[in-house]
Motif scaffolding. Structure first.
Motif, PDB file in Angstrom:
ATOM      1  N   LEU A 160       0.884  -1.167   0.000  1.00 12.62           N
ATOM      2  CA  LEU A 160       0.000   0.000   0.000  1.00 12.62           C
ATOM      3  C   LEU A 160       0.920   1.215   0.000  1.00 12.62           C
ATOM      4  CD1 LEU A 160      -2.704   1.497   0.279  1.00 12.62           C
ATOM      5  CD2 LEU A 160      -2.539   1.161   2.758  1.00 12.62           C
ATOM      6  N   GLY A 161       1.026   1.857  -1.146  1.00 19.00           N
ATOM      7  CA  GLY A 161       2.017   2.923  -1.294  1.00 19.00           C
ATOM      8  C   GLY A 161       1.391   4.304  -1.288  1.00 19.00           C
ATOM      9  N   ALA A 162       2.194   5.274  -1.719  1.00 16.03           N
ATOM     10  CA  ALA A 162       1.760   6.677  -1.721  1.00 16.03           C
ATOM     11  C   ALA A 162       0.509   6.845  -2.574  1.00 16.03           C
ATOM     12  CB  ALA A 162       2.885   7.543  -2.275  1.00 16.03           C
ATOM     13  N   ASP A 163      -0.315   7.803  -2.159  1.00 13.20           N
ATOM     14  CA  ASP A 163      -1.533   8.166  -2.899  1.00 13.20           C
ATOM     15  C   ASP A 163      -2.491   6.985  -3.051  1.00 13.20           C
ATOM     16  OD1 ASP A 163      -0.561  10.719  -3.108  1.00 13.20           O
ATOM     17  OD2 ASP A 163       0.454  10.303  -5.004  1.00 13.20           O
ATOM     18  N   THR A 172      -4.059  -1.155  -8.137  1.00 14.03           N
ATOM     19  CA  THR A 172      -5.326  -0.406  -8.145  1.00 14.03           C
ATOM     20  C   THR A 172      -5.183   0.799  -7.209  1.00 14.03           C
ATOM     21  OG1 THR A 172      -6.072  -1.869  -6.385  1.00 14.03           O
ATOM     22  CG2 THR A 172      -6.854  -2.369  -8.603  1.00 14.03           C
ATOM     23  N   ARG A 173      -6.183   1.659  -7.178  1.00 17.71           N
ATOM     24  CA  ARG A 173      -6.200   2.776  -6.213  1.00 17.71           C
ATOM     25  C   ARG A 173      -7.298   2.485  -5.213  1.00 17.71           C
ATOM     26  NH1 ARG A 173      -5.744   7.948  -7.753  1.00 17.71           N
ATOM     27  NH2 ARG A 173      -5.155   8.343  -5.604  1.00 17.71           N
ATOM     28  N   CYS A 174      -7.014   2.767  -3.962  1.00 17.14           N
ATOM     29  CA  CYS A 174      -8.066   2.574  -2.950  1.00 17.14           C
ATOM     30  C   CYS A 174      -8.200   3.857  -2.141  1.00 17.14           C
ATOM     31  CB  CYS A 174      -7.777   1.357  -2.085  1.00 17.14           C
ATOM     32  SG  CYS A 174      -6.124   1.296  -1.422  1.00 17.14           S
ATOM     33  N   GLU A 175      -8.334   4.950  -2.849  1.00 16.79           N
ATOM     34  CA  GLU A 175      -8.490   6.248  -2.190  1.00 16.79           C
ATOM     35  C   GLU A 175      -9.840   6.289  -1.471  1.00 16.79           C
ATOM     36  OE1 GLU A 175      -7.349   9.681  -4.325  1.00 16.79           O
ATOM     37  OE2 GLU A 175      -7.794  10.931  -2.575  1.00 16.79           O
ATOM     38  N   PRO A 176      -9.834   6.779  -0.231  1.00 16.98           N
ATOM     39  CA  PRO A 176     -11.110   6.874   0.493  1.00 16.98           C
ATOM     40  C   PRO A 176     -12.015   7.921  -0.128  1.00 16.98           C
ATOM     41  CG  PRO A 176      -9.298   7.763   1.793  1.00 16.98           C
ATOM     42  CD  PRO A 176      -8.690   7.228   0.548  1.00 16.98           C
TER      43      PRO A 176
END
Ligand code: NAD
Ligand code: 89Y
Length: 344
Positions: free
Chosen positions: A254-257, A272-276
Motif C-alpha cells: 500500500l504505497g503513496a496516494d 489499483t487505487r483505494c483512495e477513500p
C-alpha cells in the motif's frame, strides 16, 4: 428508533465526529458539553444543537441518552468514562484511551461492572485502504504473512491544530504510533514481543517525534512499525499510513496516494487505487481520517443495535495500550525486548 447521543469535548477533532453523526442515519447528537463556553457555543451554533452544558456531571443528570461520545484529550478520559458508567450510558472514548494502563483497566472494569458498552475511537483501522489490505489478507491471495511494515513518515505541522502535542512528555508513540500498533494487530494478530527505539529531532517540542518498533506476532509474523513527524520528503504524504506485507505466496504494497499493489508469486500483479471517499464535509489531506471517523461511528451504531462488542472495545484497546507502554519501556531500556503475556 433514532439513538440519542451527546458529545463531550467540542475542540479541534470533535468537528469530524459531529459531521459524521449528522451524516449517519439512526443517531442524533441532542446535547453538547465543553468546559470551554466559547467552544461550546461555536459548536452548538454550527451543528444546531440547543442543549448545551459546561459540566459533564450536569449533562448526565439532565439528559436521557442512548450513548455519549467523549472527544476530549486524555487527561479527562478516566473521570468522564467513569461518569458514563455510573449513569449507565454506553460510551465511546477517543484515543489515547487512558494516561496509564492502571487507569485503562479501571475504566474497562467500571463499564464492565455497570454492563455499559465501551468503544475506543481507534479509527485508523477503519480507513478504507487499511480495510482493503485486510480483505486481501483474509482472501488468502498472498498466503500466510511472515513479515509486515506499517509506516507513517511526515513533516506535517500537527502542532498548530493540536498544540498539546508539543507540550506533553510523550508524543508520537502515544498520539500516532498507537494507531499504527492497532493496525499491526489488526493485520498480523496479537503481539508476543516488542522492542523499540525513540528520539526527538524537533527541538521545539517536549516528547519524541520518531519511533521504530520491532514486533513478533503470535502467528509467527514479524512486523516493523515506524513513525516520524521529523521526515521532510519531496512529497508530503500526511496522513497516509503505508503498509507492506510479505506472504508465503505473494506480496502487498500500500504505497503513496493510496496505490495498492497485490502480487501473486505464481499468478498476476494487480495495481489499483483505494483512495477513500471525500465526504461532503471533509478536506484534503485529512479526508482519509475523516472518512474513517464515519466508518467507526457507523460500526458503533451497528454494535449498539445488535448487542455485539465493538472491534476496538475498551478490553481490546488494553492490548494496544500495553504495547505503547512496552515500547516506551523498551526505548528507555536501550531497545530491550519486552514480552507481552497473552498480548497484554
Ligand atoms: P482539543 O484540545 O482541541 O479539544 C478538547 C476539548 O475538550 C476542549 O475544547 C476542552 O475544553 C474540552 N474538555 C477537556 N476536558 C473536558 C471536560 N472534563 N469536560 C468537558 N470538556 C472538556 O483536542 P482535540 O485536538 O480535539 O483532541 C481530542 C482528542 O482527539 C485527543 O485525545 C486526540 O488524541 C484525539 N484525536 C484523534 C484523532 C483520530 O484520528 N482518532 C485525530 C486527532 C485528535
Ligand atoms: O492526533 C493524531 C491522530 O490521532 O491522527 C493524526 C493526529 O491528528 C496527529 O498526529
Amino acid at each position: 428508533m433514532t439513538l440519542r447521543g451527546a458529545l463531550i469535548g467540542c475542540g479541534f477533532f470533535a468537528r469530524n465526529h459531529l459531521h459524521a453523526w449528522r451524516q449517519l442515519e439512526g443517531a442524533e447528537i441532542v446535547a453538547l458539553c465543553d468546559a470551554d463556553a466559547a467552544r461550546l457555543t461555536d459548536a452548538a451554533a454550527q451543528f444546531d444543537v440547543t442543549r448545551t452544558y459546561t459540566s459533564a456531571a450536569e449533562l448526565f443528570t439532565a439528559e436521557r441518552l442512548d450513548f455519549v461520545d467523549i472527544a476530549t484529550t486524555v487527561a479527562s478520559h478516566r473521570a468522564l468514562v467513569e461518569m458514563a458508567a455510573a449513569a449507565h450510558v454506553p460510551v465511546i472514548c477517543q484515543k489515547p484511551f487512558a494516561a496509564s494502563l492502571a487507569d485503562a483497566h479501571a475504566m474497562v472494569a467500571a463499564c464492565r461492572d455497570a454492563r455499559v458498552p465501551l468503544m475506543v475511537h481507534e479509527n485508523f483501522r477503519w480507513q478504507t485502504p487499511i480495510q482493503v489490505v485486510r480483505e486481501v489478507l483474509a482472501a488468502g491471495t498472498i498466503g500466510t504473512p511472515f513479515w509486515g511494515r506499517v509506516s507513517f513518515r511526515s513533516a506535517y505541522d500537527v502542532f498548530t491544530g493540536q498544540p498539546y502535542l508539543a507540550e506533553d512528555e510523550r508524543f508520537i508513540l502515544q498520539d500516532l504510533g498507537i494507531h499504527l500498533i492497532d493496525i499491526a494487530r489488526f493485520l498480523f494478530g496479537e503481539v508476543q514481543t516488542v522492542s523499540a527505539s525513540t528520539r526527538r529531532v524537533n527541538p521545539h517540542i517536549r516528547g519524541e517525534d520518531v519511533a521504530t518498533l520491532l514486533m513478533r506476532h503470535q502467528g509467527g509474523a514479524t512486523s516493523v512499525v515506524d513513525c516520524s513527524y521529523a521526515t521532510a520528503l519531496p512529497q508530503e504524504l500526511f496522513p497516509q499510513t503505508l503498509v507492506e506485507v510479505d506472504g508465503e505466496r505473494g506480496t502487498i504494497r500500500l504505497g503513496a496516494d493510496y496505490t495498492l499493489m497485490v502480487h501473486e508469486a505464481v499468478g498476476s500483479t494487480r495495481t489499483t487505487r483505494c483512495e477513500p471517499p471525500l465526504q461532503a464535509w471533509a478536506q484534503r489531506p485529512w479526508h482519509n481520517i475523516q472518512d474513517s471517523v464515519l466508518n467507526i461511528q457507523a460500526h458503533w451504531l451497528e454494535c449498539l443495535r445488535s448487542g455485539r462488542e465493538p472491534q476496538t472495545s475498551g478490553a481490546d484497546n488494553l492490548r494496544t495500550l500495553a504495547l505503547v507502554e512496552a515500547a516506551y519501556a523498551s526505548a528507555a531500556g536501550g531497545q530491550a525486548t519486552i514480552a507481552l503475556h497473552d498480548g497484554r
